[in-house]
Design an enzyme around this catalytic site. Structure first.
Site, PDB file in Angstrom:
ATOM      1  N   ARG A 214       9.417 -50.788 115.881  1.00 47.52           N
ATOM      2  CA  ARG A 214       8.586 -49.639 115.511  1.00 47.52           C
ATOM      3  C   ARG A 214       9.250 -48.856 114.381  1.00 47.52           C
ATOM      4  NH1 ARG A 214       8.934 -49.893 121.160  1.00 47.52           N
ATOM      5  NH2 ARG A 214       6.934 -50.125 122.266  1.00 47.52           N
ATOM      6  N   LYS A 237      11.050 -46.336 122.554  1.00 48.85           N
ATOM      7  CA  LYS A 237       9.888 -45.554 122.956  1.00 48.85           C
ATOM      8  C   LYS A 237       9.659 -45.601 124.468  1.00 48.85           C
ATOM      9  CE  LYS A 237       4.918 -45.052 122.165  1.00 48.85           C
ATOM     10  NZ  LYS A 237       3.729 -45.582 121.461  1.00 48.85           N
ATOM     11  N   HIS A 320       7.614 -54.538 124.712  1.00 52.05           N
ATOM     12  CA  HIS A 320       6.431 -54.175 125.492  1.00 52.05           C
ATOM     13  C   HIS A 320       6.732 -54.326 126.979  1.00 52.05           C
ATOM     14  CE1 HIS A 320       4.521 -55.290 121.573  1.00 52.05           C
ATOM     15  NE2 HIS A 320       3.877 -54.181 121.846  1.00 52.05           N
ATOM     16  N   TYR A 329      -1.228 -56.447 120.746  1.00 53.16           N
ATOM     17  CA  TYR A 329      -0.536 -56.764 119.501  1.00 53.16           C
ATOM     18  C   TYR A 329      -0.523 -58.265 119.204  1.00 53.16           C
ATOM     19  CZ  TYR A 329       1.208 -51.985 119.586  1.00 53.16           C
ATOM     20  OH  TYR A 329       1.302 -50.615 119.589  1.00 53.16           O
TER      21      TYR A 329
END
Length: 342
Positions: A214, A237, A320, A329
């Protein structure tokens, strides 16, 4: 037992009711126009006290949503990873008329009306155009409001407070973005990045395509965590650290970047705004429309899936946490999947 007193006048009565039950202390309410109103209130308080089911809702009636928003921002928001983004949502709630209401007075109907109003009210952008909010934007605002009510009930001594958001439907989310690099866009984009005044941009784009990191993860990288064939991300994240394997192309991009900034501690010491603007300028120069920096993560996930057929390995690289999120994605080529079946 309950006692009553008229604190007004015969012409303008103002009855006060006071309930005393062992174990609950004294509960008082004033301003009733008639003694009957005071008696009704007292009965409603006394009955659950005697049944040991009473929950004091005075604080929920006395606290406005505005006060709760401000307290939540001070006590809870700073500990969140998305604190900066959440403050924008809190600011929007503070401007809403509902903020002036007491928390106990806000109902599911109020929230549903807010949702409908928000979904149909366009917002003026900096360029003068108007745009309706995305369903996800409205849903996120509702989720935050729900979290505030839950927190107030459990942490701020408002046990009787109901969550008015709980039964209200969130707007249906738009289909996830599927934008990827097509045709010769990658070559044109990298050429524009190389010609850009930002000499770090080309390397950043290449690394994003190769690793799926990211933008925020890239900006948080420090050279100390680039270890040969891997890059270590201590803070991501989703709250979990991960180690990202680096392709030859990614390692080369890092090496070229190191030559540019041999003494820097951070790999990309730039702000989010600087990265977004630099990428927009490069896309414009390359005559590429509809592409965002985050779309490079879609591109990376799809490319990596061709090398890492095990979904657990793929998710370990991309970060993820759930298969459902990864599916947003990962965009496999049906023809390639068919070849694997032979």
């Amino acid at each position: 037992m309950a006692t009553y007193k008229n604190r007004g006048t015969d012409a303008k009565p103002a009855w006060q009711a006071r309930v005393r039950i062992v174990g609950y202390g004294t509960k008082t309410a004033s301003g009733f126009k008639t003694k009957k109103e005071a008696e009704d209130w007292a009965a409603g308080v006394e009955r659950p006290m005697r049944r040991r089911t009473y929950r004091d809702d005075a604080k929920a009636h006395q606290t406005t949503l505005l006060e709760a928003l401000e307290r939540y921002e001070q006590e809870v928001t700073p500990a969140k990873k998305g604190a900066a983004e959440e403050r924008y949502v809190l600011a929007a709630w503070r401007r809403d008329p509902l903020a002036l209401r007491s928390m106990a007075s806000i109902t599911a109907s109020d929230v549903a009306e807010w949702r409908n109003r928000r979904m149909t009210t366009p917002r003026k952008l900096k360029d003068g155009t108007e745009r309706l909010p995305a369903p996800s934007t409205v849903a996120n605002a509702m989720n935050l409001l729900s979290a505030i009510f839950v927190h107030a009930a459990s942490e701020w001594h408002m046990p009787s407070l109901n969550n008015p958001v709980a039964g209200v439907k969130r707007p249906k989310a738009n289909a996830g973005r599927k934008r990827r690099l097509v045709g010769d866009e990658e070559g044109r984009l990298l050429t524009a990045c190389k010609a850009s005044e930002f000499n770090w941009l080309e390397a950043m784009v290449i690394i994003a395509i190769e690793t799926g990191m990211r933008q925020g993860e890239l900006r948080a990288l420090i050279w100390q965590h680039i270890n040969g064939p891997t890059a270590y991300l201590p803070d991501t994240k989703n709250g979990e650290p991960r180690t990202v394997p680096l392709s030859t192309r990614a390692r080369t991009a890092f090496a070229e970047l190191r030559k540019l900034y041999p003494d820097a501690a951070e790999v990309f010491p730039f702000t989010k705004g600087e990265v977004i603007q630099a990428f927009k300028d490069a896309c414009k120069a390359a005559e590429i429309t509809g592409l965002t920096f985050h779309d490079l993560r879609h591109e990376a996930a799809t490319r990596l899936s061709k090398k890492l057929h095990n979904v657990l390995e793929l998710s370990a690289v991309t970060g993820h946490k759930t298969l459902q999120t990864l599916k947003r994605y990962y965009q496999p080529d049906p023809e390639e999947l068919a070849k694997r079946l032979d």
